[in-house]
Motif scaffolding. Structure first.
Motif, PDB file in Angstrom:
ATOM      1  N   VAL A 107      59.745   3.887 -25.764  1.00  0.00           N
ATOM      2  CA  VAL A 107      58.438   4.464 -26.461  1.00  0.00           C
ATOM      3  C   VAL A 107      58.655   5.665 -24.957  1.00  0.00           C
ATOM      4  CG1 VAL A 107      57.637   2.618 -27.454  1.00  0.00           C
ATOM      5  CG2 VAL A 107      57.285   2.473 -25.029  1.00  0.00           C
ATOM      6  N   THR A 108      57.496   6.182 -25.209  1.00  0.00           N
ATOM      7  CA  THR A 108      56.897   7.278 -24.068  1.00  0.00           C
ATOM      8  C   THR A 108      55.739   7.130 -23.597  1.00  0.00           C
ATOM      9  OG1 THR A 108      57.987   9.165 -24.648  1.00  0.00           O
ATOM     10  CG2 THR A 108      56.487   9.356 -23.514  1.00  0.00           C
ATOM     11  N   VAL A 109      54.948   7.255 -22.215  1.00  0.00           N
ATOM     12  CA  VAL A 109      53.823   6.483 -21.507  1.00  0.00           C
ATOM     13  C   VAL A 109      54.026   6.893 -20.027  1.00  0.00           C
ATOM     14  CG1 VAL A 109      55.019   3.982 -22.345  1.00  0.00           C
ATOM     15  CG2 VAL A 109      55.612   5.110 -20.065  1.00  0.00           C
ATOM     16  N   SER A 110      52.832   7.516 -19.900  1.00  0.00           N
ATOM     17  CA  SER A 110      52.455   8.418 -18.712  1.00  0.00           C
ATOM     18  C   SER A 110      52.687   7.875 -17.566  1.00  0.00           C
ATOM     19  CB  SER A 110      51.369   8.862 -18.572  1.00  0.00           C
ATOM     20  OG  SER A 110      49.862   7.052 -18.629  1.00  0.00           O
ATOM     21  N   MET A 111      52.975   8.000 -16.749  1.00  0.00           N
ATOM     22  CA  MET A 111      52.667   7.209 -14.913  1.00  0.00           C
ATOM     23  C   MET A 111      51.467   6.534 -14.907  1.00  0.00           C
ATOM     24  SD  MET A 111      56.069   7.509 -13.419  1.00  0.00           S
ATOM     25  CE  MET A 111      55.561   7.330 -12.074  1.00  0.00           C
ATOM     26  N   PRO A 112      51.429   5.056 -14.433  1.00  0.00           N
ATOM     27  CA  PRO A 112      50.031   4.905 -14.213  1.00  0.00           C
ATOM     28  C   PRO A 112      49.382   5.604 -13.592  1.00  0.00           C
ATOM     29  CG  PRO A 112      52.316   2.592 -14.557  1.00  0.00           C
ATOM     30  CD  PRO A 112      52.547   4.419 -13.599  1.00  0.00           C
ATOM     31  N   ARG A 113      47.895   5.230 -13.569  1.00  0.00           N
ATOM     32  CA  ARG A 113      47.045   6.047 -12.906  1.00  0.00           C
ATOM     33  C   ARG A 113      45.734   4.565 -13.006  1.00  0.00           C
ATOM     34  NH1 ARG A 113      46.682   8.548 -17.624  1.00  0.00           N
ATOM     35  NH2 ARG A 113      44.977   8.422 -19.004  1.00  0.00           N
ATOM     36  N   CYS A 114      45.145   4.759 -11.447  1.00  0.00           N
ATOM     37  CA  CYS A 114      44.729   3.608 -11.652  1.00  0.00           C
ATOM     38  C   CYS A 114      43.064   3.920 -11.060  1.00  0.00           C
ATOM     39  CB  CYS A 114      44.769   2.462 -10.027  1.00  0.00           C
ATOM     40  SG  CYS A 114      43.851   1.354  -9.422  1.00  0.00           S
ATOM     41  N   THR A 115      42.080   4.065 -12.385  1.00  0.00           N
ATOM     42  CA  THR A 115      40.142   3.921 -11.708  1.00  0.00           C
ATOM     43  C   THR A 115      39.577   2.618 -11.391  1.00  0.00           C
ATOM     44  OG1 THR A 115      40.503   3.956 -13.630  1.00  0.00           O
ATOM     45  CG2 THR A 115      40.897   6.809 -13.110  1.00  0.00           C
ATOM     46  N   PHE A 116      40.342   0.979 -11.011  1.00  0.00           N
ATOM     47  CA  PHE A 116      39.872   0.293 -10.979  1.00  0.00           C
ATOM     48  C   PHE A 116      40.466  -0.773 -10.612  1.00  0.00           C
ATOM     49  CE2 PHE A 116      38.724  -4.135 -13.531  1.00  0.00           C
ATOM     50  CZ  PHE A 116      37.920  -4.036 -13.483  1.00  0.00           C
ATOM     51  N   PRO A 117      40.403  -0.008  -9.256  1.00  0.00           N
ATOM     52  CA  PRO A 117      41.582  -0.713  -7.606  1.00  0.00           C
ATOM     53  C   PRO A 117      40.607  -2.135  -7.634  1.00  0.00           C
ATOM     54  CG  PRO A 117      40.369   1.047  -6.808  1.00  0.00           C
ATOM     55  CD  PRO A 117      40.094   1.055  -8.585  1.00  0.00           C
ATOM     56  N   ILE A 118      40.853  -2.564  -6.671  1.00  0.00           N
ATOM     57  CA  ILE A 118      40.690  -3.416  -6.291  1.00  0.00           C
ATOM     58  C   ILE A 118      39.998  -3.760  -4.956  1.00  0.00           C
ATOM     59  CG2 ILE A 118      41.656  -5.865  -4.533  1.00  0.00           C
ATOM     60  CD1 ILE A 118      43.439  -5.968  -6.407  1.00  0.00           C
ATOM     61  N   VAL A 119      39.091  -4.225  -4.795  1.00  0.00           N
ATOM     62  CA  VAL A 119      37.752  -3.338  -2.826  1.00  0.00           C
ATOM     63  C   VAL A 119      39.451  -4.747  -2.044  1.00  0.00           C
ATOM     64  CG1 VAL A 119      35.965  -3.143  -1.799  1.00  0.00           C
ATOM     65  CG2 VAL A 119      36.433  -1.763  -3.961  1.00  0.00           C
ATOM     66  N   LEU A 120      39.884  -3.988  -1.231  1.00  0.00           N
ATOM     67  CA  LEU A 120      40.248  -5.049  -0.272  1.00  0.00           C
ATOM     68  C   LEU A 120      40.027  -4.968   0.801  1.00  0.00           C
ATOM     69  CD1 LEU A 120      44.613  -3.288  -0.923  1.00  0.00           C
ATOM     70  CD2 LEU A 120      43.317  -5.246  -1.751  1.00  0.00           C
ATOM     71  N   ASP A 121      38.699  -5.184   1.139  1.00  0.00           N
ATOM     72  CA  ASP A 121      38.052  -4.870   2.487  1.00  0.00           C
ATOM     73  C   ASP A 121      36.917  -5.918   1.962  1.00  0.00           C
ATOM     74  OD1 ASP A 121      36.699  -3.648   1.245  1.00  0.00           O
ATOM     75  OD2 ASP A 121      36.427  -1.873   2.813  1.00  0.00           O
ATOM     76  N   SER A 122      36.789  -6.692   1.229  1.00  0.00           N
ATOM     77  CA  SER A 122      35.819  -6.898   0.688  1.00  0.00           C
ATOM     78  C   SER A 122      36.262  -8.670   1.006  1.00  0.00           C
ATOM     79  CB  SER A 122      36.120  -7.140  -1.326  1.00  0.00           C
ATOM     80  OG  SER A 122      35.110  -6.510  -1.564  1.00  0.00           O
ATOM     81  N   SER A 123      35.732  -9.860   1.598  1.00  0.00           N
ATOM     82  CA  SER A 123      36.082 -11.135   2.076  1.00  0.00           C
ATOM     83  C   SER A 123      36.036 -11.650   0.676  1.00  0.00           C
ATOM     84  CB  SER A 123      35.731 -11.638   2.531  1.00  0.00           C
ATOM     85  OG  SER A 123      34.019 -11.819   2.407  1.00  0.00           O
ATOM     86  N   ARG A 124      35.584 -11.164  -0.253  1.00  0.00           N
ATOM     87  CA  ARG A 124      35.405 -12.826  -1.975  1.00  0.00           C
ATOM     88  C   ARG A 124      35.768 -10.876  -3.398  1.00  0.00           C
ATOM     89  NH1 ARG A 124      30.482 -15.504  -4.071  1.00  0.00           N
ATOM     90  NH2 ARG A 124      31.623 -17.206  -5.294  1.00  0.00           N
ATOM     91  N   HIS A 125      36.175 -11.897  -4.490  1.00  0.00           N
ATOM     92  CA  HIS A 125      36.138 -11.078  -4.876  1.00  0.00           C
ATOM     93  C   HIS A 125      35.520 -11.859  -6.673  1.00  0.00           C
ATOM     94  CE1 HIS A 125      38.875  -8.056  -2.986  1.00  0.00           C
ATOM     95  NE2 HIS A 125      39.382  -9.331  -2.416  1.00  0.00           N
TER      96      HIS A 125
END
Length: 314
Positions: free
Chosen positions: A92-110
């Protein structure tokens, strides 16, 4: 234009109701490019076009990308092809991944809330957060049978995932899922059907800016763009230009001018058709660009124009 690569379907796993999980690898076994939890890729479906699917595996796994595809009754052709045509061993042909929904890493709880197949990007986040030793919890709501239950087997052992079969039990309140009032350091995420997203948005309407994230997997209806007017669309690369009527498709106009602009959702939620703008007053209607990013870029599938001229770098 986005980069595309060819991958082989090494395994197809039935993992939940009408759900197939695909394990994609380089045909020669080479490591795949790194990606961020919360990212998605475009799967190019013959005679249909690109369809976006979230990566649901672990970013630490370098030789395999995983996506899960549920057969949709109103499929535009993508999920039906995955279920009825695609086989193990196919390329199959796929695009390179792109992230529009990232983890907010400076948060202390998720706190993550998912509805049905909307759990896929949150599984990748959960793997990442667990490896980092972060505080996280995932609430998955579904009816009858949970999707991707095999994919989350290791994560279930952490005790941080709560499953709610709303066919057998009352739907939990948003206060119960989110813990009531926002706490310092808390970031909440939601992905699921539109009704769930609307409920999440309403429940967190009073939260501080930047403490919630939403991922749409079906483009929401778009109202008419207030202030949109006819304009001249110009390509800075070639100087080509054309007139676009008020409310007309910028994406179609760019393609008519010879620009190679990728697109997938065509509803402002996947990020595939991002282009840089140089002059004019674009009207942004997407759900992915940050305010800072909008100062220089737009999503051509949904953007309109509030000036007589718009120059884009495409």
């Amino acid at each position: 234009m986005a980069r595309h690569i060819r991958l082989v379907v090494r395994r197809i796993i039935a993992d939940g109701p009408d759900t197939r999980r695909l394990l994609l690898q380089d045909p020669d076994g080479w490591p795949l490019p790194k990606w961020r939890a919360g990212a998605h890729l475009d799967l190019h479906v013959p005679e249909v076009g690109a369809r976006a699917y979230s990566l649901c595996g672990d970013t630490a796994t370098q030789d395999c990308w995983e996506i899960a595809v549920r057969r949709e009754a109103g499929s535009r052709g993508g999920s039906a092809w995955v279920h009825d045509v695609l086989n193990e061993g196919d390329v199959v042909t796929v695009s390179m991944p792109r992230c529009t929904f990232p983890i907010v890493l400076d948060s202390s709880r998720h706190v993550m809330v998912a509805g049905g197949i909307g759990v896929t990007p949150l599984l990748a986040m959960a793997h990442e957060l667990e490896r980092r030793g972060a505080l996280w919890e995932l609430h998955l709501l579904f009816r009858g049978e949970a999707p991707c239950i095999a994919a989350m087997e290791g994560l279930l052992r952490t005790g941080r995932i709560q499953l709610y079969d709303t066919a057998r039990q009352a739907r939990p309140s948003w206060d119960a899922l989110l813990g009531g009032e926002p706490m310092p350091g808390l970031h909440a995420y939601c992905c699921g059907p539109q009704a769930m997203i609307d409920g999440f948005a309403e429940a967190t309407a009073g939260w501080p800016a930047g403490t919630t994230s939403i991922e749409h997997f079906i483009p929401p209806p778009l109202p008419a763009a207030e202030g949109a007017q006819p304009y001249t669309l110009c390509r800075s690369v070639t100087g080509a230009k054309m007139e676009v009527e008020a409310g007309g498709s910028m994406l179609q106009a760019l393609r008519a001018l010879g620009a190679k602009v990728d697109a997938s959702c065509e509803g402002g939620i996947c990020g595939a058709c991002e282009v840089r703008w140089l002059e004019g007053e674009p009207i942004h209607r997407d759900r992915v660009l940050s305010p800072d990013r909008r100062r220089t870029h737009l999503m051509a599938c949904v953007a309109q124009c509030g000036s007589a001229r718009l120059v884009v770098e495409a």
